[in-house]
Design an enzyme around this catalytic site. Structure first.
Site, PDB file in Angstrom:
ATOM      1  N   LYS A 164       0.874  -1.149   0.108  1.00 34.35           N
ATOM      2  CA  LYS A 164      -0.094  -0.056   0.182  1.00 34.35           C
ATOM      3  C   LYS A 164       1.127   1.305  -0.083  1.00 34.35           C
ATOM      4  CE  LYS A 164      -0.941   1.585   3.988  1.00 34.35           C
ATOM      5  NZ  LYS A 164      -0.043   2.929   4.099  1.00 34.35           N
ATOM      6  N   VAL A 221       9.432  -4.737   6.770  1.00 30.53           N
ATOM      7  CA  VAL A 221       8.485  -4.760   7.886  1.00 30.53           C
ATOM      8  C   VAL A 221       8.513  -3.272   8.423  1.00 30.53           C
ATOM      9  CG1 VAL A 221       7.956  -5.652  10.080  1.00 30.53           C
ATOM     10  CG2 VAL A 221       8.566  -7.220   8.252  1.00 30.53           C
ATOM     11  N   ALA A 230       7.475  -0.525   7.553  1.00 33.40           N
ATOM     12  CA  ALA A 230       8.139   0.242   6.240  1.00 33.40           C
ATOM     13  C   ALA A 230       7.354   1.494   5.703  1.00 33.40           C
ATOM     14  CB  ALA A 230       8.429  -0.665   5.072  1.00 33.40           C
ATOM     15  N   ASP A 281      -5.177   0.177   8.670  1.00 30.42           N
ATOM     16  CA  ASP A 281      -5.094  -0.047   7.347  1.00 30.42           C
ATOM     17  C   ASP A 281      -5.655  -1.152   6.627  1.00 30.42           C
ATOM     18  OD1 ASP A 281      -3.759   2.364   6.998  1.00 30.42           O
ATOM     19  OD2 ASP A 281      -1.646   1.564   7.181  1.00 30.42           O
TER      20      ASP A 281
END
Length: 288
Positions: free
Chosen positions: A9, A95, A97, A136
């Site tokens: 994303k 990760v 990130a 998210d």
């Protein structure tokens, strides 16, 4: 065996409006997704389990708190007799990130469980479980470009964006989200000033989209640069790349992206950056 992709994303914009009374930060963000990322498989069965492999698996965390297992448990709590099974995650995305890797993995788990149990993609229990899993996760369920608002729970309609060739860079420094938000220093009920988010129309031309993206920003960028100063270096490298039209940080960092007019320009830039910084995670992508 059921298979789902877990694309990264990318927050093309991220405006922080303020902090709500419940403590959550209120935001407006134009989100897009890559074509590739992690891969999740499910072998349906009575027991729930997770096995993780891949280049970034050691950092992903395989305990009961992994978002894949958390999403499955949240859905099972809403549907009696839900068929679960054995998940296997091939972890390729970095990760912590800022590109929603764990959230995309969790959304893929919900999609796979929906297929295994004959649930419609728009079943409200899927979205309830997504919201309960993480901010998210709802936007990652559909993995389509759209506006995300509130604390992530309010989603706009899916948008048709022109081709957005991109280069993604993560310098290998994990950045926790909570300290970045804390650096904003907002108290519950306090608002953060700034220009309003530009309107993003479905089917907008490339020129209109570029113009609107240039008017946007990432309000977490300065705070994340204080948390991980290497982000400043990454952004400088991307902005200096030939053909770069826009460079910005995604989410709370440390991953940054640059957008280009053509895939060839993005590929050449990625090749040059990779040669100069072999220690960085550098990928090309077509955002949608």
């Amino acid at each position: 065996m059921l298979v789902a992709r877990c694309p990264a994303k990318i927050n093309l914009t991220l405006h922080i409006l303020g902090r709500r009374g419940d403590g959550y930060h209120e935001l407006e963000s134009l989100v897009a997704f890559t074509g590739a990322g992690d891969t999740l498989t499910l072998l349906p069965g009575p027991e729930l389990s997770l096995d993780i492999s891949g280049p970034t698996a050691p950092a992903a965390g395989g305990g009961n708190d992994n978002l894949v297992l958390r999403a499955a448990r949240n859905l099972a709590a809403r549907i009696d007799g839900l068929t679960l099974g054995a998940f296997r995650l091939e972890k390729r995305l970095p990760v912590a990130a800022g590109i929603g890797g764990g959230s995309s993995d969790a959304a893929a788990a919900l999609r796979l469980l929906a297929r295994a149990n004959g649930l419609a993609p728009d079943d409200p229990r899927l979205h309830d479980a997504a919201r309960a899993t993480g901010a998210d996760v709802p936007v990652c369920l559909g993995a389509r470009a759209r506006m995300m608002r509130g604390a992530g729970e309010t989603l706009g309609e899916a948008l048709r964006l022109p081709l957005l060739p991109a280069v993604l860079i993560n310098p290998g420094v994990p950045v926790e989200t909570r300290p970045v938000f804390a650096r904003l220093g907002l108290q519950p009920g306090e608002r953060l000033g700034g220009a309003a988010h530009p309107e993003i129309a479905c089917g907008a031309s490339a020129g209109e989209l570029w113009s609107n993206l240039a008017k946007g920003r990432n309000d977490l960028e300065d705070a994340a640069c204080l948390q991980a100063p290497v982000i400043v270096d990454v952004l400088a490298v991307l902005r200096a790349a030939r053909g770069c039209k826009l460079a910005r940080m995604s989410g709370s960092g440390a991953t940054c992206f640059a957008l280009f007019a053509a895939p060839g320009a993005a590929a050449r830039a990625a090749c040059a950056i990779r040669a100069q910084h072999p220690e960085w995670w550098v990928k090309t992508a077509a955002l949608r």
